[in-house]
Design a protein around this motif. Sequence first.
Motif, PDB file in Angstrom:
ATOM      1  N   UNK A 169      29.446  32.561 -26.962  1.00 28.05           N
ATOM      2  CA  UNK A 169      28.178  32.253 -26.292  1.00 28.05           C
ATOM      3  C   UNK A 169      27.064  32.107 -27.320  1.00 28.05           C
ATOM      4  N   UNK A 170      27.045  32.994 -28.319  1.00 23.39           N
ATOM      5  CA  UNK A 170      25.997  32.957 -29.337  1.00 23.39           C
ATOM      6  C   UNK A 170      26.025  31.662 -30.140  1.00 23.39           C
ATOM      7  N   UNK A 171      27.210  31.103 -30.340  1.00 20.88           N
ATOM      8  CA  UNK A 171      27.321  29.850 -31.093  1.00 20.88           C
ATOM      9  C   UNK A 171      27.169  28.624 -30.205  1.00 20.88           C
ATOM     10  N   UNK A 172      26.970  28.832 -28.899  1.00 21.38           N
ATOM     11  CA  UNK A 172      26.780  27.705 -27.998  1.00 21.38           C
ATOM     12  C   UNK A 172      28.054  27.029 -27.552  1.00 21.38           C
ATOM     13  N   UNK A 173      29.203  27.632 -27.847  1.00 17.50           N
ATOM     14  CA  UNK A 173      30.471  27.023 -27.458  1.00 17.50           C
ATOM     15  C   UNK A 173      30.940  27.471 -26.078  1.00 17.50           C
ATOM     16  N   UNK A 174      30.442  28.606 -25.610  1.00 21.33           N
ATOM     17  CA  UNK A 174      30.817  29.117 -24.287  1.00 21.33           C
ATOM     18  C   UNK A 174      29.566  29.310 -23.450  1.00 21.33           C
ATOM     19  N   UNK A 175      29.761  29.305 -22.134  1.00 18.74           N
ATOM     20  CA  UNK A 175      28.661  29.485 -21.205  1.00 18.74           C
ATOM     21  C   UNK A 175      28.577  30.939 -20.764  1.00 18.74           C
ATOM     22  N   UNK A 176      27.354  31.469 -20.676  1.00 17.29           N
ATOM     23  CA  UNK A 176      27.217  32.776 -20.026  1.00 17.29           C
ATOM     24  C   UNK A 176      27.688  32.688 -18.584  1.00 17.29           C
ATOM     25  N   UNK A 177      28.147  33.791 -18.041  1.00 19.00           N
ATOM     26  CA  UNK A 177      28.708  33.791 -16.694  1.00 19.00           C
ATOM     27  C   UNK A 177      27.762  33.255 -15.650  1.00 19.00           C
ATOM     28  N   UNK A 178      26.467  33.587 -15.751  1.00 20.18           N
ATOM     29  CA  UNK A 178      25.515  33.122 -14.755  1.00 20.18           C
ATOM     30  C   UNK A 178      25.373  31.619 -14.727  1.00 20.18           C
ATOM     31  N   UNK A 179      25.425  30.982 -15.896  1.00 21.71           N
ATOM     32  CA  UNK A 179      25.266  29.530 -15.934  1.00 21.71           C
ATOM     33  C   UNK A 179      26.486  28.831 -15.356  1.00 21.71           C
ATOM     34  N   UNK A 180      27.686  29.400 -15.592  1.00 19.14           N
ATOM     35  CA  UNK A 180      28.879  28.830 -14.969  1.00 19.14           C
ATOM     36  C   UNK A 180      28.745  28.867 -13.459  1.00 19.14           C
ATOM     37  N   UNK A 181      28.262  30.007 -12.947  1.00 17.87           N
ATOM     38  CA  UNK A 181      28.092  30.161 -11.510  1.00 17.87           C
ATOM     39  C   UNK A 181      27.062  29.179 -10.983  1.00 17.87           C
ATOM     40  N   UNK A 182      25.972  28.980 -11.744  1.00 14.74           N
ATOM     41  CA  UNK A 182      24.918  28.066 -11.310  1.00 14.74           C
ATOM     42  C   UNK A 182      25.434  26.644 -11.177  1.00 14.74           C
ATOM     43  N   UNK A 183      26.238  26.211 -12.141  1.00  9.34           N
ATOM     44  CA  UNK A 183      26.774  24.846 -12.086  1.00  9.34           C
ATOM     45  C   UNK A 183      27.658  24.671 -10.858  1.00  9.34           C
ATOM     46  N   UNK A 184      28.598  25.570 -10.675  1.00 10.22           N
ATOM     47  CA  UNK A 184      29.515  25.456  -9.537  1.00 10.22           C
ATOM     48  C   UNK A 184      28.762  25.530  -8.218  1.00 10.22           C
ATOM     49  N   UNK A 185      27.789  26.432  -8.140  1.00 14.67           N
ATOM     50  CA  UNK A 185      27.014  26.572  -6.909  1.00 14.67           C
ATOM     51  C   UNK A 185      26.177  25.328  -6.636  1.00 14.67           C
ATOM     52  N   UNK A 186      25.599  24.742  -7.691  1.00 18.26           N
ATOM     53  CA  UNK A 186      24.789  23.535  -7.508  1.00 18.26           C
ATOM     54  C   UNK A 186      25.641  22.356  -7.041  1.00 18.26           C
ATOM     55  N   UNK A 187      26.850  22.242  -7.580  1.00 16.46           N
ATOM     56  CA  UNK A 187      27.740  21.172  -7.137  1.00 16.46           C
ATOM     57  C   UNK A 187      28.107  21.352  -5.669  1.00 16.46           C
ATOM     58  N   UNK A 188      28.379  22.599  -5.269  1.00 14.90           N
ATOM     59  CA  UNK A 188      28.681  22.849  -3.858  1.00 14.90           C
ATOM     60  C   UNK A 188      27.491  22.507  -2.966  1.00 14.90           C
ATOM     61  N   UNK A 189      26.286  22.777  -3.461  1.00 11.06           N
ATOM     62  CA  UNK A 189      25.097  22.462  -2.674  1.00 11.06           C
ATOM     63  C   UNK A 189      24.953  20.953  -2.474  1.00 11.06           C
ATOM     64  N   UNK A 190      25.228  20.174  -3.518  1.00 10.27           N
ATOM     65  CA  UNK A 190      25.139  18.716  -3.386  1.00 10.27           C
ATOM     66  C   UNK A 190      26.204  18.205  -2.415  1.00 10.27           C
ATOM     67  N   UNK A 191      27.407  18.758  -2.504  1.00 12.57           N
ATOM     68  CA  UNK A 191      28.447  18.368  -1.551  1.00 12.57           C
ATOM     69  C   UNK A 191      28.028  18.684  -0.119  1.00 12.57           C
ATOM     70  N   UNK A 192      27.441  19.875   0.054  1.00 15.29           N
ATOM     71  CA  UNK A 192      26.965  20.237   1.385  1.00 15.29           C
ATOM     72  C   UNK A 192      25.879  19.303   1.873  1.00 15.29           C
ATOM     73  N   UNK A 193      25.003  18.879   0.974  1.00 15.21           N
ATOM     74  CA  UNK A 193      23.942  17.944   1.356  1.00 15.21           C
ATOM     75  C   UNK A 193      24.520  16.596   1.780  1.00 15.21           C
ATOM     76  N   UNK A 194      25.562  16.159   1.081  1.00 18.69           N
ATOM     77  CA  UNK A 194      26.198  14.888   1.462  1.00 18.69           C
ATOM     78  C   UNK A 194      26.780  14.986   2.874  1.00 18.69           C
ATOM     79  N   UNK A 195      27.409  16.119   3.170  1.00 18.72           N
ATOM     80  CA  UNK A 195      27.941  16.318   4.527  1.00 18.72           C
ATOM     81  C   UNK A 195      26.811  16.373   5.535  1.00 18.72           C
TER      82      UNK A 195
END
Length: 266
Positions: free
Chosen positions: A124-150
């Motif tokens: 994470x410090x070298x920028x090669x991995x994502x902190x856990x919260x950011x991984x969750x944010x990406x997945x959650x945001x994608x689900x939100x867009x899918x929900x909006x399309x529905x």
Amino acid sequence: MLWVLLLLVACGAAVLSCLRLCLAAASVDRARDPGDVELTLYETAFLSGGPRRVADLALVTMHLRRRLLIAHTGWATVVDPEGRDEVERTVIRAIGPEGQSSLPPIRVATATADAVRALADRLVATGLALPGGERTDIASAVRAVRGSAVLVVVMAGAALLLPGRERGFGSPAAADLVWFALPLVLTLGALAIARMEIHPYSSWASPTGQRLLDSAAPAGGAHPDVLTAVAVRGVRAVGDPALRAAFLGGGLPEHPGDPTRRGHSL
């Protein structure tokens, strides 16, 4: 004009969810040049599959190098109590003083150990991995867009079925549906771009780390092909069906107290 209210709801949901996805994607796009970095197998495993992949890689490595015997029943037996690195020493400690244990608690204990957390922090410090919260944010945001399309489709259907409106091809109600195409195109376009740019959404690797994974083949030591495959694809890449069964739900012994059954090696 109730259909206009439905259209505003659809547009609002589409715009807000797409904006959230853009912000989440921007927060993880740490575009740094990793330089002449050569990933270790543990680093490759973490970026490909997270802490559990690191634990599985250590177990497979120790088994192939005869420092650990993993039975098809899902039990591990220590052969060499001297681990070659901190992750292997963590595995041995997780097995316990009896020298034998079933795989599930070993995998959990190793994946949550300090050695793996330290590996994650370095990446994470070298920028090669994502902190856990950011991984969750990406997945959650994608689900939100899918929900909006529905939601857009549902709102369009509700507008078409409003009482007192003519239906059928060429009717005013059908013509009004064209407006719902705008938020639908917005959400579907955002999902398409996200899939090209930041997929997989639950990845442990940052965009920079993912590019490094795609372009660099790590060095492996003994059994490099097998270990590299495990690091990248997980235990499903193991060629030995008995070893694969031990990790992927191979039956545990009916009497775990029976050392002859627990210690049966592959």
